[in-house]
Design an enzyme around this catalytic site. Structure first.
Site, PDB file in Angstrom:
ATOM      1  N   LYS A   1       0.973  -1.185  -0.094  1.00 46.32           N
ATOM      2  CA  LYS A   1      -0.069   0.023  -0.039  1.00 46.32           C
ATOM      3  C   LYS A   1       0.873   1.355  -0.013  1.00 46.32           C
ATOM      4  O   LYS A   1       1.647   1.360   0.860  1.00 46.32           O
ATOM      5  CB  LYS A   1      -1.074   0.106   1.245  1.00 46.32           C
TER       6      LYS A   1
ATOM      7  N   ASP B   1     -12.600   4.673  11.277  1.00 47.59           N
ATOM      8  CA  ASP B   1     -13.281   4.688   9.773  1.00 47.59           C
ATOM      9  C   ASP B   1     -13.830   3.262   9.644  1.00 47.59           C
ATOM     10  O   ASP B   1     -13.467   2.520   8.506  1.00 47.59           O
ATOM     11  CB  ASP B   1     -12.130   5.009   8.738  1.00 47.59           C
TER      12      ASP B   1
END
Length: 255
Positions: free
Chosen positions: A7, A102
């Site tokens: 990532k 989140d």
């Protein structure tokens, strides 16, 4: 020799010190728990252009969002099986004073492990919050700036409260429970502002009014988790898990 996932923060954002700090914190937050239901982060570093990256375990499976899109809603037992794993992981995360902030179906990845076809891995601690980080500000967001995905955002996040705690994650879990059980979101608006007003001012439709077979005890748990007042929610992920687990085998009501 392992296949991994990398990532990488977009190079255009490397000049944003807050974005870089949040990205790096994702690695530390995930790695610090060592929990089986948190995606494993094996390394982090900087690319030649200065962009930071994470090296993570490669997962084969589907996100909960993909499953909900294809199946609409899940059974009570399957929902509780999945969400119980999420709560177990959050218990470990919160014990280290980390708040994910989140939680949403996109960040809950399901893989097959042994005989478990719905083995949970929680992803993306990119905007998580660690309360005590040596040498860093205690809050990397400005007052009044909302962060998180709107549909799963707690009322305190929607208000732009600067210091939120682990109960925002428990609110997110309650929204996920609601969506899994009913195939609907508790709040929906035509635009971002309308959605925030729904979250801040309205009461969600009780799940049993959408799916009458949902056990009454489970509906009560979901509605408690969706309380606008954080003090009226479950105090911890461990407490919420203890209330949820016995309901896995509860008979569904007759419509």
């Amino acid at each position: 020799g392992r296949q991994v996932a990398i990532k990488r923060l977009h190079a255009e954002m490397t000049g944003d010190s807050k974005a870089v700090a949040r990205f790096q914190r994702e690695a530390r937050a995930a790695a610090a728990t060592g929990h089986e239901h948190i995606v494993e982060v094996m390394d982090l570093g900087y690319a030649e252009d200065g962009a930071p990256y994470l090296v993570m375990e490669f997962l084969r499976g589907s996100s909960l969002a993909q499953i909900l899109k294809s199946e609409g809603r899940l059974t009570v037992s399957r929902t509780i099986h999945i969400v119980s794993q999420v709560l177990a992981a959050l218990g470990a995360v919160h014990a280290k004073e980390i708040v994910h902030r989140d939680l949403k179906p996109d960040n809950i990845f399901l893989i097959r492990k042994g005989g478990n076809a719905d083995y949970v891995k929680i992803l993306d601690f990119g905007i998580s919050k660690m309360k005590h980080e040596d040498g860093e500000p205690h809050d990397l967001t400005r007052t009044g700036v909302t962060m998180g995905t709107p549909y799963y955002m707690s009322p305190e996040q929607a208000r732009g409260v600067r210091k939120v705690d682990h109960r925002v994650d428990l609110y997110g879990v309650a929204v996920i429970l609601y969506e899994c059980l009913t195939g609907k979101l508790p709040f929906f608006g035509d635009n971002y502002h309308a959605l925030l007003q729904q979250i801040l001012r309205c009461e969600p439709l009780p799940p049993r009014e959408l799916v009458s077979s949902i056990p009454a005890e489970l509906e009560s748990l979901v509605m408690r988790g969706l309380s606008r007042d954080p003090t009226e929610r479950f105090a911890t992920a461990v407490e919420m898990l203890a209330a949820l687990s016995p309901l896995k085998n509860a008979p569904e009501s007759t419509p």
